[in-house]
Design a protein around this motif. Structure first.
Motif, short mmCIF file in Angstrom:
data_model
loop_
_atom_site.label_atom_id
_atom_site.label_comp_id
_atom_site.label_asym_id
_atom_site.label_seq_id
_atom_site.Cartn_x
_atom_site.Cartn_y
_atom_site.Cartn_z
N SER A 73 0.83 -1.21 0.00
CA SER A 73 0.00 0.00 0.00
C SER A 73 0.86 1.25 0.00
CB SER A 73 -0.94 0.00 1.20
OG SER A 73 -0.20 0.03 2.41
N TYR A 74 2.02 1.19 0.66
CA TYR A 74 2.92 2.33 0.66
C TYR A 74 3.58 2.50 -0.71
CZ TYR A 74 2.21 2.43 5.65
OH TYR A 74 1.63 2.51 6.89
N PHE B 234 1.06 4.38 -2.62
CA PHE B 234 1.08 5.76 -2.17
C PHE B 234 2.27 6.50 -2.78
CE2 PHE B 234 1.33 9.13 1.13
CZ PHE B 234 0.00 9.52 1.11
N SER C 82 7.85 7.43 1.34
CA SER C 82 6.88 6.36 1.09
C SER C 82 7.58 5.09 0.62
CB SER C 82 5.87 6.81 0.03
OG SER C 82 5.07 7.85 0.51
N ILE D 173 -3.51 14.15 -1.28
CA ILE D 173 -2.41 13.47 -0.60
C ILE D 173 -2.69 13.37 0.90
CG2 ILE D 173 0.03 13.62 0.01
CD1 ILE D 173 0.47 14.99 -2.71
N ALA E 132 -5.40 10.79 1.62
CA ALA E 132 -4.87 9.43 1.53
C ALA E 132 -4.02 9.09 2.74
CB ALA E 132 -4.06 9.27 0.24
N TYR E 133 -3.24 10.07 3.20
CA TYR E 133 -2.38 9.83 4.36
C TYR E 133 -3.21 9.61 5.61
CZ TYR E 133 1.29 10.43 7.82
OH TYR E 133 2.16 10.24 8.86
N GLY F 186 -4.16 6.10 5.98
CA GLY F 186 -3.04 5.33 6.53
C GLY F 186 -2.91 5.51 8.02
#
Length: 402
Positions: free
Chosen positions: A42-43, A46, A77, A139, A142-143, A146
């Motif tokens: 997933s990273y 990203f 990332s 961004i 999305a972060y 996480g």
């Protein structure tokens, strides 16, 4: 190592107080720790998104700071993905590293990444460029996903990272000094509170689920009446101990116990008295064998003991004799004083090919001999290979009562 009763009691105590302020049991920490590194891909995704957004920001703004922030976030990332893959590989080889190591790695890398994104968002807002602001918002969103995901494993890391992201944005809005920016600061503060709340809720639910799963697993291996391990629990523990004894210099000794005169107690005083008697028997067994050994109830009035790996059969026989003496002492059940005794059969691993079922069968035969010899005694059973008189003779094992 604690016995099954202690494990069940500790687990019940932990499960009854699912509180973030409590220290987590080791087994929960390990599972949460694993979850923090299970999705390194997933990273990578990203990083791809950041890698695409950075040149687009550059083409629209020609701003070197935005380019530096974007490249930095992309590198972080990729670094986070590599760290996740490294820890996953390390786990397959030798188990997870210490919790402190995992916590430190996540906190340090995440802190740089969070501050970088916060700076990127502030810079985009200062430029007042719509595309820069929109891409930065994507961004940050999305972060945040996480961060919430990470909350399941390490809320003590996720919450500081959330503060690192929101507090600079709130401060920048307040510094701007206008009424609109003040309103933006209030909205950001509200979302900060909401994000922290979500992190706590996610962590609490995941922890409660893991504790519930562990509790069900323990209950499935525990005898509900006595709190000792049941047959499944004994087999699970025995298979591990037997494998360890094959690979090292440790011993493997098991005892089967059958109560003498228990049926008469049930017939005369009822099953309630019988249950109380079984509980007292379990307590006496635990008192004799202590924490080193692993007692279990197989069902009815049958019990078993898996002795510690450092216990030879001679020492196990001595403990079994002490147990026989203890089991013969009077039992106080209500107003009645009851008398029973116990017979014990012992067997041990004799070669590397020995299986648990074969060892258990020998212990059962030794128990049968103890019953037939008058009960209230200990007997052990070993195999003695007789050397053949000539090559044509077949080697047959002969059972010898020790």
């Amino acid at each position: 190592m604690p016995d099954a009763l202690e494990i069940a009691r500790e687990d019940q105590a932990v499960f009854s107080k699912v509180d973030l302020k409590d220290d987590l049991p080791d087994f929960i920490r390990v599972k949460l720790q694993e979850a923090a590194f299970t999705e390194p891909s997933s990273y990578g995704m990203f990083a791809v998104g950041l890698g695409l957004a950075t040149p687009l920001l550059w083409s629209q703004t020609q701003d070197m700071w935005l380019l530096a922030f974007g490249v930095g976030a992309t590198i972080l990332s990729i670094n986070r993905m590599i760290i996740g893959l490294f820890f996953a590989r390390l786990n397959r080889q030798s188990g997870w590293p210490s919790l402190t190591t995992c916590w430190t790695v996540i906190f340090v890398t995440g802190s740089f990444f969070t501050l970088d994104i916060a700076a990127l968002a502030i810079r985009a807002a200062c430029l007042k460029d719509a595309i820069s602001i929109e891409l930065t918002a994507i961004i940050v969103a999305a972060y945040m996903i996480g961060l919430v995901t990470r909350a399941g494993a390490f809320p003590e890391v996720a919450i500081p990272h959330t503060l690192m992201l929101f507090v600079p944005l709130i401060a920048a809005a307040l510094i701007a000094g206008t009424a609109v920016h003040f309103l933006i600061a209030l909205i950001l503060s509200y979302f900060l509170f909401a994000a922290v709340r979500i992190i706590l809720v996610v962590h609490g639910r995941i922890k409660a689920q893991l504790l519930a799963e562990h509790r069900l697993s323990v209950l499935a291996r525990t005898d509900h009446l006595t709190g000792l391990a049941n047959r499944s629990g004994l087999e699970e523990r025995a298979l591990v101990a037997l494998e360890n004894s094959r690979s090292g210099q440790s011993h493997f000794v098991v005892a089967l116990i059958d109560l003498d005169g228990f049926k008469a107690v049930n017939d005369t005083h009822g099953h309630g008295a019988g249950d109380d008697l079984l509980k007292q028997v379990a307590m006496r067994i635990m008192k004799v064998v202590g924490e080193k050994h692993f007692p279990a109830r197989l069902g009815g009035d049958e019990f078993a003991i898996l002795f510690d790996e450092n216990t030879r059969i001679e020492r196990a026989t001595s403990l079994a004799s002490e147990l026989v003496t203890t089991l013969k002492l009077p039992y106080k059940i209500g107003a009645a004083t009851l008398h029973i005794s116990g017979s014990v059969g012992l067997a041990c691993r004799e070669d590397s090919a020995d299986t648990f079922s074969a060892i258990l069968e020998r212990a059962d035969k030794a128990l049968y001999r103890a019953k037939n010899a008058g009960k209230n005694q200990v007997q052990s059973l070993r195999t003695n290979v007789i050397e053949p008189a000539c090559k044509e003779d077949v080697i047959r094992p002969t059972y010898v009562v020790a």
